[in-house]
Design an enzyme around this catalytic site. Structure first.
Site, PDB file in Angstrom:
ATOM      1  N   SER A 176       0.799  -1.228   0.000  1.00 20.17           N
ATOM      2  CA  SER A 176       0.000   0.000   0.000  1.00 20.17           C
ATOM      3  C   SER A 176       0.829   1.274   0.000  1.00 20.17           C
ATOM      4  CB  SER A 176      -0.961  -0.006   1.185  1.00 20.17           C
ATOM      5  OG  SER A 176      -0.269  -0.185   2.402  1.00 20.17           O
ATOM      6  N   HIS A 204      -5.134  -3.219  -3.101  1.00 23.90           N
ATOM      7  CA  HIS A 204      -4.711  -2.300  -4.169  1.00 23.90           C
ATOM      8  C   HIS A 204      -4.543  -2.991  -5.520  1.00 23.90           C
ATOM      9  CE1 HIS A 204      -4.050   1.024  -1.369  1.00 23.90           C
ATOM     10  NE2 HIS A 204      -3.650   0.083  -0.545  1.00 23.90           N
ATOM     11  N   LYS A 236     -11.400   1.006  -2.755  1.00 24.69           N
ATOM     12  CA  LYS A 236     -10.340   1.539  -3.605  1.00 24.69           C
ATOM     13  C   LYS A 236     -10.801   1.519  -5.060  1.00 24.69           C
ATOM     14  CE  LYS A 236      -7.375   1.105   0.188  1.00 24.69           C
ATOM     15  NZ  LYS A 236      -6.975   0.165   1.227  1.00 24.69           N
TER      16      LYS A 236
HETATM   17  C1  LIG Z   1      -7.062   0.054   2.659  1.00 24.66           C
HETATM   18  C2  LIG Z   1      -6.480  -1.256   3.044  1.00 24.66           C
HETATM   19  C3  LIG Z   1      -7.128  -2.101   3.947  1.00 24.66           C
HETATM   20  C4  LIG Z   1      -8.349  -1.673   4.702  1.00 24.66           C
HETATM   21  O1  LIG Z   1      -9.470  -1.689   3.904  1.00 24.66           O
HETATM   22  P1  LIG Z   1     -10.718  -0.795   4.320  1.00 24.66           P
HETATM   23  O2  LIG Z   1     -11.856  -1.364   3.574  1.00 24.66           O
HETATM   24  O3  LIG Z   1     -10.382   0.597   3.922  1.00 24.66           O
HETATM   25  O4  LIG Z   1     -10.860  -0.931   5.812  1.00 24.66           O
HETATM   26  C5  LIG Z   1      -6.600  -3.348   4.181  1.00 24.66           C
HETATM   27  N1  LIG Z   1      -5.459  -3.734   3.581  1.00 24.66           N
HETATM   28  C6  LIG Z   1      -4.787  -2.943   2.731  1.00 24.66           C
HETATM   29  C7  LIG Z   1      -3.523  -3.431   2.096  1.00 24.66           C
HETATM   30  C8  LIG Z   1      -5.271  -1.672   2.451  1.00 24.66           C
HETATM   31  O5  LIG Z   1      -4.598  -0.865   1.651  1.00 24.66           O
END
Ligand SMILES: *Cc1c(COP(=O)(O)O)cnc(C)c1O
Length: 386
Positions: A176, A204, A236
């Site tokens: 991330s 991602h 995302k």
């Molecule tokens: C954003 C993210 C999460 C969390 O997801 P949410 O739905 O925003 O709580 C988990 N793992 C990774 C790698 C992320 O980038």
């Protein structure tokens, strides 16, 4: 509460104090943030779907049909046919037997890890794994070992040395903060050789990588047998909110019985599941969003070679420009904001000390000229901050 005051004062002194900017209007490349119109280069809305009218229309129609609140948890009366249809669609989309919808990715990771391992077991996590994976490991009370970033051989040595009953390897698919992709086939081999489970959090990668946007595992051709636990999120590239776990029917059945962040929470609004289904339709129907996004990534990387700061190796829309100190990263980010660009400074403890950076994210909603203008602004901002 003097200790709280001291903590806050120290954070400010060390340039680590965090503040929220206030956004107005829809999630788009040009938006109003703290009362200023800026071009946003730090959203994870990779495919430009967060404000897509087809998604909001699907949401509105489903909300008209079933209201907003789901009323209860999935195991009581909150499991709506929209949730169920989304789960069936996700199983198909990921090529797995079944999928289970969670309210957030954070909760999915806590839920899966603490359901699969406990005291006496071991979790092996990439050093740069997302905080939710590490928190899940700590919550499980299994022994947590962090292996060097992207190093499948180091993982194999640690697995070899472990006597734990059950062993679970966890990693981001696309990291991330750095934007690089995990060495998936090496991790699969190490896990298989040592009888460990492999869990990939592809928050991602979903929608961004792979022929059909199925993520880093689709791109690497890895199915449920190689990677038994796949976590993906909706907030995302898919432009909505929530998350899922996909895997064998047995895994999903087991999670329904045991994953506490699934059981003890109100189901996400069913209309959100309907909107996510609409998003998956767009992802399937418009592969050109993905190819245009990747063309922007290539364009950015070619132009960024001229910048006086190192760009991390990454072929994904997450591009990290390493600036070193938190102070410098913050100063450059503030200058960019003054020039009309929102780019966040990522500082410790989110990234290791001395590797504070700008995290630039590209979206299919950006135009080529917005990317070119960002590079001009980066040149200006970096020149002024030394
Ligand atoms: C954003 C993210 C999460 C969390 O997801 P949410 O739905 O925003 O709580 C988990 N793992 C990774 C790698 C992320 O980038």
């Amino acid at each position: 509460m003097k200790s709280l005051r001291d903590f806050l004062a120290q954070r400010k002194r060390e340039h680590l104090y965090r503040q929220r900017r206030i956004a107005a209007g829809a999630q788009r490349p040009v938006m109003e943030i703290d009362g200023r119109r800026v071009v946003n280069f730090c959203s994870n809305d990779y495919l430009g779907l967060a404000a897509d009218p087809r998604l909001t229309e699907a949401f509105r129609r489903a909300a008209d049909e079933c209201g907003l609140g789901s009323g209860a948890s999935h195991l009581i009366s909150g499991h709506h046919r929209w949730h169920h249809a989304l789960e069936e669609r996700l199983a198909e989309f990921t090529g797995r037997e079944r999928a289970l919808v969670f309210s957030t990715g954070y909760m999915a990771n806590l839920g899966v890890i603490q359901a699969l391992v406990g005291p006496g077991d071991a979790v092996f996590a990439d050093r740069l794994s997302h905080a939710s994976l590490l928190d899940g490991a700590m919550l499980s009370r299994a022994r947590l070992t962090r292996y060097p970033h992207g190093d499948a051989e180091a993982l194999a040595r640690r697995l070899d040395a472990s006597r734990a009953a059950r062993r679970l390897v966890v990693t981001d698919g696309v990291f991330s903060m750095d934007g690089d992709v995990a060495p998936l086939s090496g991790l699969v081999q190490a896990a298989e050789r040592h009888g460990a489970w492999l869990m990939v959090d592809d928050a991602h990668g979903i929608g961004v990588l792979g022929q059909q946007g199925g993520g880093s595992l689709q791109r690497a051709g890895l199915g449920q047998d190689e990677v038994p636990v796949l976590v993906g999120t909706f907030g995302k590239a898919l432009g909505t909110a929530g998350a899922f776990v996909a895997g064998s029917a047995e895994l999903i059945d087991y999670l329904v019985q045991t994953a506490r962040p699934y059981i003890y929470t109100t189901a996400m609004p069913a209309a959100l599941a309907a909107a996510t289904l609409a998003s998956l339709d767009v992802v399937a129907a418009e592969p050109e969003r993905r190819s245009y996004l990747h063309s922007l990534v290539r364009r950015f990387r070619v132009l960024a070679r001229e910048l006086p700061a190192p760009l991390l190796a990454s072929e994904t829309p997450i591009q990290g420009l390493v600036l070193g100190s938190a102070e410098r990263a913050l100063a450059v980010s503030r200058r960019l904001f003054g020039l009309g660009f929102l780019v966040s400074a990522i500082r410790p403890p989110t990234v290791p000390a001395g590797s504070a950076r700008l995290r630039i994210t590209l979206s299919a909603a950006h135009s080529r000229s917005q990317v070119d203008d960002l590079l001009d602004a980066l040149h200006t901002a970096l020149a002024k901050t030394g």
